[in-house]
Design an enzyme around this catalytic site. Structure first.
Site, PDB file in Angstrom:
ATOM      1  CB  SER A   1      -8.161   3.529   2.883  1.00 20.47           C
ATOM      2  OG  SER A   1      -7.266   2.905   3.801  1.00 20.47           O
TER       3      SER A   1
ATOM      4  CB  SER B   1      -8.232   0.684   5.808  1.00 22.42           C
ATOM      5  OG  SER B   1      -8.918   1.905   5.775  1.00 22.42           O
TER       6      SER B   1
ATOM      7  CE  LYS C   1      -3.922   1.915   2.636  1.00 23.43           C
ATOM      8  NZ  LYS C   1      -4.810   1.687   3.789  1.00 23.43           N
TER       9      LYS C   1
END
EC number: 6.3.5.7
Length: 478
Positions: free
Chosen positions: A147, A171, A72
């Site tokens: 997210s 997330s 990420k």
């Protein structure tokens, strides 16, 4: 078709020298080239660099020798851009490796790309990325969740066998549910946050996405453990999860919090979850209703604590030392204001304003302090429930993946997609989302929440379920 093999299978082949790290990366790179245009999981692909690094890997005994991993884009990888999907950090190059990256590299892993996210990890759909939205591989008109939408989608389409994400209020688990993969958020303090760009420091935790429980367990094992660079990381021994997962789980009690089922759950999700529980009962688990009386305050509590911490953490992006700086300004104050106005997107601004208000003089006690007290009550509810049961189960999300734009007009609607995941963050508990069904062609996730430091039981139940349901055999875009 090496990209179709699990991490454990790849490990064996690599260890025996039947395939080379370069061949493995090439296979996933091919898959990336087939799928990326449709899915858009990556902000910065790094397959080319990984291929070069693969040539110099020699130690076959390393736990992740030659294994490609996506990361990420709020986790620092030295010498690579770390944008947090924000205009303000669009050209920021990380000066050092996050602890988790250092540990992955030491274990022989190859970083194949930085994945898309909601800007600064604030969002539940990856629509708030400043660059482009990532699409759900099961239906390109729907969101992958957020997210960590890019990390979840990359594993779902198999442009990487495993990936790292971060989880502040769901997330990792929510996109894992939407993309039909496994996603685990470990106990707060289990994994070092050094080199993770901070959103809400008392809630953020790095975790892992994968398609097979064993794969997730091994990567989690590599990245976990105390780190002197993170004062919130804990000196708790790390179990050998990659071995522990296969052990039989018997006679466990699973708690169903009645409050979770008072929320409006989409019928397909409810049906899938009820079936999941029935199957677990057949496996000999005892199912028991439990109560978490204060859990109904989770969302308001979270949306005071998280934005407050974010407003403080994001104060550093002011155009002075690094990141974007406005081009035209009369004095330093205007430079600050313009830089932040032009650099941050609407959701980040919304949360900074919320947080700054909650921390302001005269309101601190009424909001932030009170929210911290309610957080304690929520944690105590869990601790009390865990006196009666071993694990708490619920759907991961109240709905199936929603369509693009469906929730952008109404932030509260968006916030409510984390209603079932936020409580575990507030209480610092480990939680996992596992694929439990496909309804209308879309994946449904089931969430298991464990006692502090008991990721083992969650992984064991996930492994048991995977043997029965074989969800990893379903691959989108093939």
């Amino acid at each position: 078709m090496l990209w179709k093999k699990s991490l454990s299978e790849l490990r064996e082949l690599l260890k025996r020298g039947e395939v080379s790290p370069k061949e493995v990366v090439e296979s996933f790179y091919d898959r990336y080239n087939q799928t990326e245009e449709k899915v858009k999981a990556y902000i910065t692909p790094l397959y080319g660099k990984a291929l070069k690094q693969a040539e110099s890997l020699k130690e076959r005994e390393l736990p992740l020798f030659g294994i490609p991993i996506a990361v990420k884009d709020n986790i620092l990888v030295e010498g690579e851009k770390t944008t947090c999907a924000s205009k303000i950090l669009e050209n920021f190059v990380a000066p050092y490796d996050a602890t988790v990256i250092e540990r992955l590299k030491k274990a022989g892993a190859l970083i194949v790309g930085k994945t898309n996210l909601d800007e600064f990890a604030m969002g539940s759909s990856t629509e708030y990325s400043a660059f482009f939205p990532t699409k759900n591989p099961w239906d390109l008109e729907r969101v992958p969740g957020g997210s960590s939408g890019g990390s979840a989608a990359s594993v779902a389409v198999l442009s990487a066998p495993v990936s790292l994400g971060s989880d502040t209020g769901g997330s990792i688990r929510q996109p894992a549910s939407f993309c039909g993969v496994i996603g685990i958020k470990p106990t707060y303090g289990r994994v070092s946050r050094y080199g993770l760009v901070a959103f809400a420091s008392s809630l953020d935790q790095i975790g892992v996405f994968g398609r097979r429980t064993e794969d997730v367990a091994l990567v989690l094992e590599v990245i976990s453990g105390w780190d002197e660079k993170d004062s919130t990381s804990a000196k708790v021994p790390v179990p050998e999860w990659s071995e522990e997962v296969k052990k039989e789980v018997k006679g466990l009690k699973i708690g169903l919090p009645k409050e979770f089922f008072e929320y409006e759950l989409q019928p397909q999700v409810k049906e899938a979850f009820e079936n999941f529980i029935k199957e677990l009962e057949k496996e000999g688990f005892e199912i028991k209703e439990v109560s978490l009386p204060h859990v109904k305050y989770s969302i308001p509590t979270y949306y005071i604590i998280a934005p407050s911490e974010a407003s403080s953490n994001l104060a550093r992006y002011d155009g002075v030392r690094y990141g974007y700086r406005a081009k035209e300004y009369k004095d330093i104050f205007e430079m600050y204001a313009r830089t932040r106005d032009e650099g941050f997107g609407p959701e980040v601004k919304r949360r900074i304003m919320l947080g700054t208000f909650a921390l302001s003089a005269g309101y601190y006690d009424a909001y932030y302090l009170k929210a911290q007290k309610v957080r304690r009550l929520i944690t105590n509810d869990f601790l009390k429930a865990f006196e009666e049961v071993d694990v708490i189960a619920s759907p991961t999300t109240p709905t199936l993946p929603f369509k693009f734009g469906e929730r952008l007009e109404n932030p509260i609607e968006m916030y409510l997609s984390d209603i079932l995941t936020v409580p575990a963050n507030l209480a610092g508990l480990p939680a996992i989302s596992i694929p439990i069904a496909w309804k209308d062609g879309l994946p449904v996730g089931g969430q298991l929440i464990g006692k502090h430091w008991d990721e083992t039981t969650l992984l064991q139940i996930s492994y048991l379920w995977e043997q029965k349901f074989k969800h990893y055999e379903k691959i989108p875009l093939t």
